[in-house]
Design a protein around this motif. Structure first.
Motif, short mmCIF file in Angstrom:
data_model
loop_
_atom_site.label_atom_id
_atom_site.label_comp_id
_atom_site.label_asym_id
_atom_site.label_seq_id
_atom_site.Cartn_x
_atom_site.Cartn_y
_atom_site.Cartn_z
N GLN A 28 9.81 46.76 -19.35
CA GLN A 28 9.00 47.88 -19.97
C GLN A 28 7.41 48.03 -19.85
OE1 GLN A 28 8.99 46.32 -24.09
NE2 GLN A 28 10.89 46.44 -24.70
N GLY A 29 7.70 47.75 -18.46
CA GLY A 29 6.07 47.81 -17.91
C GLY A 29 5.46 46.66 -17.20
N ASP A 30 4.38 46.15 -16.56
CA ASP A 30 3.98 44.85 -16.30
C ASP A 30 3.16 43.97 -17.60
OD1 ASP A 30 4.87 45.74 -13.81
OD2 ASP A 30 3.20 45.58 -12.85
N SER A 31 2.33 44.88 -18.21
CA SER A 31 1.40 44.27 -19.38
C SER A 31 2.49 44.04 -20.49
CB SER A 31 -0.26 45.56 -19.81
OG SER A 31 0.62 46.84 -20.66
N ALA A 32 3.41 45.19 -21.24
CA ALA A 32 4.38 44.32 -21.75
C ALA A 32 5.39 44.84 -22.04
CB ALA A 32 4.44 46.86 -22.96
N GLY A 33 6.40 43.59 -21.09
CA GLY A 33 7.32 43.06 -20.67
C GLY A 33 7.75 41.51 -20.86
N TYR A 34 6.78 41.41 -21.88
CA TYR A 34 7.47 39.53 -22.95
C TYR A 34 7.68 40.17 -23.87
CZ TYR A 34 5.07 38.48 -18.46
OH TYR A 34 4.65 37.87 -17.21
N PRO A 35 7.89 39.13 -24.87
CA PRO A 35 8.50 38.03 -24.07
C PRO A 35 9.86 38.34 -22.70
CG PRO A 35 9.92 38.29 -26.09
CD PRO A 35 8.54 39.22 -25.57
N VAL A 36 10.15 37.88 -21.31
CA VAL A 36 11.05 37.62 -20.44
C VAL A 36 11.60 36.22 -20.35
CG1 VAL A 36 11.55 37.42 -18.27
CG2 VAL A 36 9.68 39.14 -19.26
N THR A 37 12.98 36.06 -20.82
CA THR A 37 13.94 35.48 -20.37
C THR A 37 14.85 35.12 -18.95
OG1 THR A 37 14.26 34.77 -22.20
CG2 THR A 37 15.69 33.99 -21.65
N VAL A 38 14.68 34.25 -18.13
CA VAL A 38 15.60 35.00 -16.80
C VAL A 38 16.34 33.43 -16.78
CG1 VAL A 38 14.09 35.53 -16.07
CG2 VAL A 38 13.55 32.47 -15.48
N THR A 39 18.16 33.01 -16.29
CA THR A 39 18.74 31.64 -16.57
C THR A 39 18.93 31.53 -15.41
OG1 THR A 39 20.10 33.33 -16.19
CG2 THR A 39 19.87 33.31 -18.09
N ASP A 40 19.07 30.62 -15.68
CA ASP A 40 19.47 29.21 -13.66
C ASP A 40 21.36 28.98 -13.83
OD1 ASP A 40 21.13 27.79 -15.36
OD2 ASP A 40 19.66 26.18 -15.76
N CYS A 41 21.70 28.91 -12.65
CA CYS A 41 22.64 28.62 -11.92
C CYS A 41 24.41 28.45 -13.45
CB CYS A 41 22.92 27.77 -10.95
SG CYS A 41 22.36 28.05 -9.12
N SER A 42 23.74 27.99 -14.67
CA SER A 42 24.55 27.33 -15.07
C SER A 42 24.91 28.14 -16.21
CB SER A 42 24.47 26.00 -15.85
OG SER A 42 22.75 26.19 -16.18
N GLY A 43 23.29 29.42 -16.13
CA GLY A 43 23.11 29.72 -17.44
C GLY A 43 22.27 29.59 -18.68
N ALA A 44 21.97 28.43 -18.38
CA ALA A 44 20.65 28.24 -19.22
C ALA A 44 19.53 28.70 -19.44
CB ALA A 44 20.26 27.16 -19.14
N GLY A 45 18.66 29.53 -20.41
CA GLY A 45 17.51 30.14 -20.22
C GLY A 45 16.01 29.53 -20.56
N THR A 46 15.31 30.52 -19.23
CA THR A 46 13.91 29.38 -19.54
C THR A 46 12.68 31.33 -20.14
OG1 THR A 46 13.81 28.37 -17.61
CG2 THR A 46 11.84 28.60 -18.71
N THR A 47 12.13 31.12 -20.92
CA THR A 47 11.40 32.20 -21.90
C THR A 47 10.41 32.30 -21.00
OG1 THR A 47 13.13 32.37 -23.16
CG2 THR A 47 10.85 34.20 -23.30
#
Length: 354
Positions: free
Chosen positions: A36-55
């Motif tokens: 959604q853009g640099d200022s409105a893109g949060y929250p962001v969740t990324v996952t690790d190799c096993s699929g566990a997410g970090t927000t």
């Protein structure tokens, strides 16, 4: 990248760490909000190799990187001012001038793996890890547990394109996992617009090569061996089909002679290389920090192949089909992977790739 990153890559080779991503096209894609853009893109969740997410609900302010590859990506994204420390730092002069000057300002927490207590006490709120297998598999170094990271207030994420080899289930034949990492880092650090610019640039370069060589049948594409000169010459180290180099070679319109090897790196014998008798050999030399030093190392690698009884009769050696292209831009995920695709394709497909 000179001796320091040379050690980083050697450690990765021996531990099977700096490998290609989790399959082809299954990289670390951030949550939809990240677009959604640099200022409105949060929250962001990324996952690790096993699929566990970090927000992330906001951009991190104090980042520590495990090695030069993640540091370079942050510099290219314009988030270098957030980096407060790194392990495995780039050798002086191994990055483009602008990035090199910025990299020199980053505190070196360790020449190799950052000691556990130093990492936990660094004041970081984010640690970007290229070495997932170290932490998951109890490899080198006394690395923190996830509970210890949490207690220190440090979020812990990975470059999946280089950290997930142990869990990869299919060969890596394109750069989508690298692109996903860049997109994710952009979303996490609030630099999504720059990330898109970098990814678009990579895709444009690779697409041009694909279009130029696309009509060449697979069976007619030249065979290719990545000779990791700095990993040692007594027993060669092959890049297998989970290594990002396999994707680079494939996208360049060549056939990795060790693409039948499931994994990232594997020690083989010179008899195996002789049996493959590759059409082309890349002199895999790590950046020494200057053009003159690099040329000297390339000369040494070429001389070794030309004088060694086991290799001087190889087709590629006899025909002078030796490419002088650095190791890091081939085996470590990053923006320059696309440049390497172009560089290889220009040599292997003259007249087709401009």
């Amino acid at each position: 990248m000179r001796s320091r990153v040379g050690r980083a890559t050697t450690a990765a080779v021996l531990g099977g760490l700096l490998a290609a991503g989790c399959g082809s096209g299954n990289g670390d894609t951030p949550s939809p909000a990240a677009g959604q853009g640099d200022s409105a893109g949060y929250p962001v969740t990324v996952t690790d190799c096993s699929g566990a997410g970090t927000t992330f609900t906001e951009a991190p302010e104090h980042i520590v990187t495990s090695n030069a590859s993640s540091l370079e990506l942050l510099l290219r994204l314009g988030a270098g001012d957030k980096v407060i420390g790194t392990g495995f730092p780039p050798g002086e002069g191994t990055l483009p001038k602008g990035l090199d000057a910025q990299a020199r300002q980053v505190k070196v927490l360790s020449e190799t793996v950052i000691p556990k207590e130093k990492l936990l006490g660094s004041g970081a709120d984010l640690y970007i890890d290229t070495f997932a297998a170290m932490n998951m598999g109890g490899g080198m170094g006394d690395t923190p547990t996830e509970d210890e990271f949490s207690a220190a207030g440090i979020k812990h994420i990975f470059l999946k394109s280089t950290a997930c080899a142990a869990m990869s289930k299919s060969p890596v034949t394109d750069l989508s996992a690298v692109e996903d990492d860049i997109t994710s880092l952009g979303a996490v650090t609030g630099t999504s617009a720059k990330a898109k610019e970098l990814v678009d640039g990579m895709r444009k370069k690779v697409a041009a090569v694909r279009e130029a060589v696309g009509d060449t049948p697979e069976s007619k594409r030249p065979t290719y061996f990545f000779f990791d000169y700095d990993a040692g010459t007594k027993q060669p180290m092959a890049v297998c089909n989970r290594q990002i180099a396999n994707a680079v070679i494939t996208q360049a319109g060549a056939r990795n002679v060790f693409a039948d090897c499931d994994g990232d790196f594997k020690q083989v014998g010179w008899e195996d290389v002789i049996a493959k008798d590759p059409d082309w050999i890349q002199l895999g030399v790590r950046d020494r920090g200057s053009e003159a030093a690099n040329d000297k190392a390339f000369d040494e690698a070429q001389k070794w192949l030309e004088s060694n009884p086991a290799t001087k009769g190889l087709k590629a050696v006899e025909e002078g089909h030796l490419l002088r292209i650095g190791s890091e831009r081939t085996t470590i995920a990053g923006v320059t992977n696309a440049d390497t695709v172009q560089a290889i394709a220009k040599r292997l497909h003259p007249g087709k790739v401009g």
